[in-house]
Design a protein around this motif. Structure first.
Motif, PDB file in Angstrom:
ATOM      1  N   GLY A  65       0.835  -1.198   0.000  1.00 41.58           N
ATOM      2  CA  GLY A  65       0.000   0.000   0.000  1.00 41.58           C
ATOM      3  C   GLY A  65       0.865   1.241   0.000  1.00 41.58           C
ATOM      4  N   ILE A  66       0.442   2.262  -0.740  1.00 46.03           N
ATOM      5  CA  ILE A  66       1.171   3.520  -0.789  1.00 46.03           C
ATOM      6  C   ILE A  66       0.176   4.659  -0.589  1.00 46.03           C
ATOM      7  N   THR A  67       0.492   5.521   0.368  1.00 45.44           N
ATOM      8  CA  THR A  67      -0.280   6.732   0.598  1.00 45.44           C
ATOM      9  C   THR A  67       0.683   7.901   0.505  1.00 45.44           C
ATOM     10  N   VAL A  68       0.318   8.894  -0.277  1.00 51.52           N
ATOM     11  CA  VAL A  68       1.142  10.098  -0.407  1.00 51.52           C
ATOM     12  C   VAL A  68       0.299  11.272   0.074  1.00 51.52           C
ATOM     13  N   GLY A  69       0.794  11.944   1.121  1.00 56.77           N
ATOM     14  CA  GLY A  69       0.144  13.149   1.629  1.00 56.77           C
ATOM     15  C   GLY A  69       0.907  14.367   1.146  1.00 56.77           C
ATOM     16  N   TYR A  70       0.182  15.396   0.747  1.00 53.93           N
ATOM     17  CA  TYR A  70       0.771  16.618   0.210  1.00 53.93           C
ATOM     18  C   TYR A  70       0.503  17.769   1.178  1.00 53.93           C
ATOM     19  N   PHE A  71       1.554  18.523   1.507  1.00 53.95           N
ATOM     20  CA  PHE A  71       1.455  19.593   2.490  1.00 53.95           C
ATOM     21  C   PHE A  71       2.139  20.845   1.964  1.00 53.95           C
ATOM     22  N   ARG A  72       1.518  21.989   2.161  1.00 53.38           N
ATOM     23  CA  ARG A  72       2.031  23.263   1.642  1.00 53.38           C
ATOM     24  C   ARG A  72       3.409  23.588   2.209  1.00 53.38           C
ATOM     25  N   ASP A  73       3.648  23.285   3.501  1.00 53.13           N
ATOM     26  CA  ASP A  73       4.922  23.642   4.114  1.00 53.13           C
ATOM     27  C   ASP A  73       5.285  22.658   5.219  1.00 53.13           C
ATOM     28  N   ALA A  74       6.497  22.807   5.725  1.00 52.64           N
ATOM     29  CA  ALA A  74       6.986  21.898   6.770  1.00 52.64           C
ATOM     30  C   ALA A  74       6.168  22.031   8.046  1.00 52.64           C
ATOM     31  N   ASP A  75       5.647  23.234   8.337  1.00 50.78           N
ATOM     32  CA  ASP A  75       4.837  23.416   9.539  1.00 50.78           C
ATOM     33  C   ASP A  75       3.560  22.587   9.490  1.00 50.78           C
ATOM     34  N   ALA A  76       2.930  22.512   8.318  1.00 53.33           N
ATOM     35  CA  ALA A  76       1.713  21.699   8.172  1.00 53.33           C
ATOM     36  C   ALA A  76       2.037  20.224   8.403  1.00 53.33           C
ATOM     37  N   LEU A  77       3.131  19.775   7.863  1.00 56.57           N
ATOM     38  CA  LEU A  77       3.552  18.383   8.042  1.00 56.57           C
ATOM     39  C   LEU A  77       3.869  18.104   9.513  1.00 56.57           C
ATOM     40  N   THR A  78       4.518  19.031  10.175  1.00 53.75           N
ATOM     41  CA  THR A  78       4.830  18.881  11.601  1.00 53.75           C
ATOM     42  C   THR A  78       3.557  18.848  12.429  1.00 53.75           C
ATOM     43  N   GLN A  79       2.596  19.687  12.093  1.00 52.87           N
ATOM     44  CA  GLN A  79       1.327  19.680  12.827  1.00 52.87           C
ATOM     45  C   GLN A  79       0.640  18.322  12.693  1.00 52.87           C
ATOM     46  N   TRP A  80       0.643  17.746  11.498  1.00 50.95           N
ATOM     47  CA  TRP A  80       0.031  16.443  11.287  1.00 50.95           C
ATOM     48  C   TRP A  80       0.795  15.363  12.049  1.00 50.95           C
ATOM     49  N   ARG A  81       2.104  15.395  11.987  1.00 45.74           N
ATOM     50  CA  ARG A  81       2.933  14.411  12.677  1.00 45.74           C
ATOM     51  C   ARG A  81       2.716  14.478  14.185  1.00 45.74           C
ATOM     52  N   SER A  82       2.441  15.670  14.709  1.00 52.08           N
ATOM     53  CA  SER A  82       2.319  15.879  16.147  1.00 52.08           C
ATOM     54  C   SER A  82       0.908  15.680  16.687  1.00 52.08           C
ATOM     55  N   ASP A  83      -0.067  15.528  15.835  1.00 49.66           N
ATOM     56  CA  ASP A  83      -1.454  15.383  16.278  1.00 49.66           C
ATOM     57  C   ASP A  83      -1.597  14.158  17.183  1.00 49.66           C
ATOM     58  N   ALA A  84      -2.188  14.343  18.361  1.00 52.60           N
ATOM     59  CA  ALA A  84      -2.283  13.278  19.363  1.00 52.60           C
ATOM     60  C   ALA A  84      -3.076  12.070  18.860  1.00 52.60           C
ATOM     61  N   GLU A  85      -4.164  12.304  18.167  1.00 54.43           N
ATOM     62  CA  GLU A  85      -4.976  11.195  17.654  1.00 54.43           C
ATOM     63  C   GLU A  85      -4.226  10.438  16.552  1.00 54.43           C
ATOM     64  N   HIS A  86      -3.495  11.165  15.733  1.00 57.39           N
ATOM     65  CA  HIS A  86      -2.677  10.546  14.695  1.00 57.39           C
ATOM     66  C   HIS A  86      -1.569   9.698  15.333  1.00 57.39           C
ATOM     67  N   ARG A  87      -0.939  10.222  16.371  1.00 62.41           N
ATOM     68  CA  ARG A  87       0.130   9.482  17.052  1.00 62.41           C
ATOM     69  C   ARG A  87      -0.402   8.191  17.679  1.00 62.41           C
ATOM     70  N   ALA A  88      -1.597   8.251  18.237  1.00 64.71           N
ATOM     71  CA  ALA A  88      -2.213   7.038  18.801  1.00 64.71           C
ATOM     72  C   ALA A  88      -2.488   6.018  17.701  1.00 64.71           C
ATOM     73  N   ALA A  89      -2.950   6.480  16.548  1.00 65.31           N
ATOM     74  CA  ALA A  89      -3.197   5.578  15.418  1.00 65.31           C
ATOM     75  C   ALA A  89      -1.884   4.964  14.930  1.00 65.31           C
ATOM     76  N   GLN A  90      -0.808   5.735  14.925  1.00 62.53           N
ATOM     77  CA  GLN A  90       0.501   5.207  14.532  1.00 62.53           C
ATOM     78  C   GLN A  90       0.928   4.070  15.467  1.00 62.53           C
TER      79      GLN A  90
END
Length: 117
Positions: A65-90
């Motif tokens: 499986g391949i998923t590609v997420g596109y983000f305008r800037d590094a801050d958006a990517l960092t916000q997604w990486r840091s999201d608590a619900e996302h981290r729990a899913a990881q």
């Protein structure tokens, strides 16, 4: 065969660089209990991240499986990486759903697209 009409297949559009991509490549385990619901929630949640541009998915018949997420800037990517619900899913993904995965993050310097008229 599904009773649901299939959504049109469209790749995420080409944006003006620079922007960032996160390429998540996976091989899943046999037991996928709860995966679909969590995946749907993550797709819903990431849309609320300012600077999220879109997401493409592909699955091979062999199970890659391949998923590609596109983000305008590094801050958006960092916000997604840091999201608590996302981290729990990881964490749940590592514990239950993934046999293996890789994550590649890159800055896009060139981008273009084509669409038959």
């Amino acid at each position: 065969m599904s009773d649901q009409p299939e959504a049109p297949v469209e790749p995420v559009e080409a944006y003006e660089p620079p922007y960032y991509v996160a390429v998540f490549t996976t091989v899943r385990t046999h037991d996928q209990s709860g995966y679909s619901e969590t995946n749907a929630r993550m797709e819903e949640l990431v849309k609320d991240v300012p600077g999220f541009l879109g997401m493409d998915h592909a699955q091979t018949p062999g199970g890659l499986g391949i998923t590609v997420g596109y983000f305008r800037d590094a801050d958006a990517l960092t916000q997604w990486r840091s999201d608590a619900e996302h981290r729990a899913a990881q964490q749940r993904g590592r514990a239950e759903w993934y046999e293996s995965y890789t994550l590649h993050v890159a800055k896009v310097e060139r981008s273009h697209g084509f669409k038959r008229g």
